[in-house]
Design an enzyme around this catalytic site. Structure first.
Site, PDB file in Angstrom:
ATOM      1  NE  ARG A 229      -4.093  -0.447   1.762  1.00 17.07           N
ATOM      2  CZ  ARG A 229      -5.187  -0.247   2.507  1.00 17.07           C
ATOM      3  NH1 ARG A 229      -5.231  -0.696   3.742  1.00 17.07           N
ATOM      4  NH2 ARG A 229      -6.207   0.431   2.030  1.00 17.07           N
TER       5      ARG A 229
ATOM      6  NE  ARG B  92     -10.077   0.950  10.458  1.00 16.86           N
ATOM      7  CZ  ARG B  92      -9.408   0.744   9.338  1.00 16.86           C
ATOM      8  NH1 ARG B  92      -8.665  -0.321   9.204  1.00 16.86           N
ATOM      9  NH2 ARG B  92      -9.492   1.584   8.328  1.00 16.86           N
TER      10      ARG B  92
END
Ligand code: EPZ
Length: 416
Positions: A121, A396
């Site tokens: 990422r 989350r």
């Protein structure tokens, strides 16, 4: 550490309301600081990532009020302070403050973002975009300093249709001088939602939702207002849950156009469902057909749905495969499915699943947000009671998941 306790085998029936999209809301809150004085964001999901982003707005001396998921933000006393590492590392989306602080102050100081461990990422495409607009980006240890004398529109071509880079460049370009064109832009609905917000604040944007976006920067943006679009990943997760163990389970307040690729794949697997204007009614499918999935950028099959879909494929009669083309390591959940009785083989970015197999409850560890969703679905159909650890990753991204599932008959609770 709190755990999720889930007793499997209970048919789920009733209504589930889909919340505002996490992946849109986490870009809209940083975007709010592009408005000189105030902005309004409606249908904000009650999830941990939003709590952290509100803390970052406080650090930047923003005032805000949130009631009934309506967020009003006042940026008249906004100050450009460095974003603390303990906040920026909580989620990937903190990096949107790079684009908005750069646009507003021509200076941003923020540590490398966090986020699910599903691959390297990197943010090289974001940085290339900022540099194309005239910014200088330096990395000191794990802190980025991004500064510019001024920002000037540029013609930017993304090597990969990155969602984050597309949004971050659009944010930075919204107050740059002149026109910016983003080629090979990502086309996800969340990008359209952010563009709609910027347009409501006075920015001129065309092409959001296509692979070519034009942004005409504006010196002053203000009074932005947006309704966060429904969370297509939450919706698809619960529709798959309905195919596994639903009884006329009704998933409401979704946008059918945003989940076309998932609905098409479910039909290919022999799963039937009824659709009304913005809802899907679905019941347990007793004869699930195997299939092959290749994850792609929107409008292709979403990478975020491959984990929950893998759980469905453990119940298909035959051999299925999932080729993950977006992330390098997004099959961590497969080991846990195996421990419950699934037959899976992982070879780099190809997951093969042989169904159907009976799943038995286990003590499980949540590896990432969507892997966690796959394990919740598996626990709901497994025999016995499962205990899931590391559940903050699930909280989350799925608003009120325990309440929503309990309301339709799931035996699920958080235990300390
Ligand atoms: C967004 O992540 C979502 N997160 C992800 O959802 C989603 O999986 C992803 O888009 C793809 O749809 C948020 O919106 C907060 P990308 P993002 O930039 O923006 C590589 C979830 O579960 N890449 O499209 O990070 C990157 O490494 C989360 O809700 C670069 O190489 O996705 C990845 O392999 C998980 N350089 C691929 O592109 C860059 O500069 C996709 O990344 C940027 C990305």
């Amino acid at each position: 550490m709190p755990k999720l306790k889930i007793e499997g085998g209970n048919l789920l029936t009733g209504n589930i309301e889909i919340s505002g999209s996490k992946n849109s809301a986490v870009a809209l809150l940083p975007a709010a600081i592009l408005c000189s004085s105030k902005s309004k964001i409606l249908s904000v999901p009650k999830i941990r990532d939003i709590e952290y982003l509100l803390k970052i707005l406080e650090v930047l001396n923003c005032k805000y009020e949130i009631k009934n998921q309506e967020l009003e933000i006042d940026t008249t006393s906004l100050k450009n302070f460095p974003i603390p590492e303990d906040l920026s590392e909580q989620m990937r989306a903190s990096y949107y403050f790079m684009g908005t602080l750069l646009a507003r102050f021509h200076y941003a100081e923020i540590s490398f973002p966090g986020g699910c461990v599903i691959g390297a990422r990197p943010i090289d495409l974001h940085i290339k975009g900022f540099e194309a607009l005239g910014a200088k980006v330096t990395l000191i240890k794990n802190k980025y300093i991004i500064e510019a004398e001024e920002l000037t529109g540029a013609h930017i071509h993304l090597d990969f249709a990155s969602v984050g880079a597309t949004i971050n460049i659009m944010l930075a370009a919204s107050r740059a001088k002149g026109e910016t064109i983003i080629e090979n832009a990502a086309q996800e609905p969340e990008i359209v939602n952010v563009a709609e917000f910027l347009i409501s604040a006075g920015c001129e944007i065309t092409g959001a939702g296509t692979n070519k976006i034009r942004i005409m920067g504006r010196e002053n943006l203000d009074n932005g207002e947006i309704n966060v679009c429904p969370d297509r990943i939450e919706a698809a997760t619960y529709i798959i849950m309905g195919a596994l163990i639903g009884k006329n389970l009704c998933i409401k307040n979704l946008n059918l156009n945003h989940i076309e690729s998932v609905l098409k794949k479910l039909s290919e697997c022999g799963v039937s469902y009824e659709t009304k204007e913005n809802e899907v009614i679905i019941s347990k499918c007793t004869k699930i057909l195997p299939t092959s999935i290749v994850t792609e950028t929107y409008p292709g099959f979403p990478t975020d749905i491959q984990p929950p879909f893998a759980t469905l494929l453990t119940q298909a009669n035959g051999i299925s495969s999932i080729l993950e083309t977006i992330y390098e390591s997004r099959f961590k959940y497969a080991e846990s499915l195996k421990s419950m009785g699934a037959i899976t083989i992982t070879e780099q970015n190809l997951l093969t699943i042989k169904g159907h197999t009976k799943l038995t409850a286990q003590n499980l560890y949540v590896p990432d947000l969507r892997g966690g969703a796959a394990l919740v679905l598996a626990s709901l159909i497994a025999e016995g009671t499962s205990y899931l650890d590391n559940i903050s990753l699930i909280l989350r991204g799925y608003e009120d998941i325990v309440e929503k599932l309990t309301n339709v008959g799931a035996k699920i609770q958080i235990i300390e």
